[in-house]
Design an enzyme around this catalytic site. Structure first.
Site, mmCIF file in Angstrom:
data_model
loop_
_atom_site.group_PDB
_atom_site.id
_atom_site.type_symbol
_atom_site.label_atom_id
_atom_site.label_comp_id
_atom_site.label_asym_id
_atom_site.label_seq_id
_atom_site.Cartn_x
_atom_site.Cartn_y
_atom_site.Cartn_z
ATOM 1 N N SER A 1 0.856 -1.186 0.000
ATOM 2 C CA SER A 1 0.000 0.000 0.000
ATOM 3 C C SER A 1 0.889 1.232 0.000
ATOM 4 O O SER A 1 2.010 1.207 0.508
ATOM 5 C CB SER A 1 -0.900 0.011 1.244
ATOM 6 O OG SER A 1 -1.589 1.246 1.363
ATOM 7 N N TYR B 1 -1.604 -0.546 10.572
ATOM 8 C CA TYR B 1 -1.859 -0.936 9.186
ATOM 9 C C TYR B 1 -0.668 -0.592 8.297
ATOM 10 O O TYR B 1 -0.205 -1.422 7.501
ATOM 11 C CB TYR B 1 -3.124 -0.247 8.673
ATOM 12 C CG TYR B 1 -3.379 -0.502 7.205
ATOM 13 C CD1 TYR B 1 -3.813 -1.754 6.782
ATOM 14 C CD2 TYR B 1 -3.184 0.495 6.259
ATOM 15 C CE1 TYR B 1 -4.039 -2.011 5.432
ATOM 16 C CE2 TYR B 1 -3.407 0.255 4.905
ATOM 17 C CZ TYR B 1 -3.831 -0.998 4.496
ATOM 18 O OH TYR B 1 -4.053 -1.249 3.163
#
Length: 264
Positions: free
Chosen positions: A144, A157
């Protein structure tokens, strides 16, 4: 649609929704035999049926919780019963939850790492062995942009995705002598169910609308690079540039992130 992946086998984790679903159907649309993994049996079987209709080739659905090593082992055993050759592994399974790190439930943090990192690594290890033996294949891991550019309320995350990125970088070097390629895909925000869990308030989605990606567009680009030597795909271009600038000017990057990129 084309036959560019006819007689190729594509494994997709997290295939019941979002980017995983789109990658599965994009691959099937090009003639691939797809092997789909996810937790939700009803959705997974529907997508497998849709994939078979698109390709005319087999489409297999294996209900698997990527946080459970025993389930991963069991699924791998079933996979080698239906195919001895795997051309592409696309690891899409993962989830996130936003919040101030100090206040986050430790079970949520642990679960994120079990799914996003450890499950991915463990399954990749099993499929990677097959690819090493056959001297070919490509592993595509979803990181990501969050693993490259820090924003508040995403510490756990972002850390999990940074781990995926670095794992992929090292794995690329280890598998290169065996003819196996590794590509990391680092998208920004995508229109998926991800934010139903990650951002229950909806504020973050509202603030990043102009950067939101369509999962079908992401899937098209991923499949487009099947078989290539591309090491990293960062999307969209604007956030890919932001990631590069952050590495060059981290102090300024921190200030800009706090001001513009941390609106959760």
């Amino acid at each position: 649609m084309s036959d560019s992946l006819r007689n190729k086998v594509v494994i997709v984790t997290g295939a019941s929704s979002g980017i995983g679903r789109s990658v599965a159907l994009e691959s099937a649309g090009r003639g691939a035999t797809v092997i789909l993994l996810a937790r939700r049996k009803d959705k997974l079987e529907r997508i497998a049926a849709e994939a078979h209709e698109l390709s005319g080739a087999p489409a297999y659905a294996f209900v698997t919780d990527m946080s459970e090593s025993e389930e991963i082992d069991a699924t791998f055993t079933e996979i080698v019963k239906v195919t001895k050759h795997v051309d592409y592994l696309v690891n899409c399974a993962g989830f996130g939850q936003f919040g101030n790190f100090i206040e986050m439930n430790r079970r949520v943090i642990t679960s994120m790492f079990q799914v996003n990192v450890l499950g991915l690594m463990y399954f990749t290890r099993l499929i990677g062995r097959l690819m090493m033996d056959q001297k070919s294949g490509q592993i595509v891991n979803f990181g990501s942009i969050a693993g490259k550019v820090p924003t508040v309320k995403s510490a756990a995350y972002s850390a999990s995705k940074a781990a995926v990125i670095q794992f992929s970088n090292v794995l690329r070097l280890e598998l290169k002598p065996f003819g196996v390629k590794v590509m990391t895909v680092n998208p920004g925000p995508v229109y998926t169910n991800f934010f139903n869990i990650a951002d229950k308030s909806g504020h973050y989605v509202e603030n990043v609308q102009k950067f939101m990606l369509d999962p079908d567009d992401v899937a098209w680009q991923v499949v487009h690079y099947f078989g290539s030597s591309k090491r990293e795909l960062n999307l969209p271009l604007s956030l890919a540039l932001a990631a590069k600038l952050y590495n060059l000017f981290p102090t300024i990057g921190d200030e800009l992130s706090i001001k513009f990129a941390s609106r959760k």
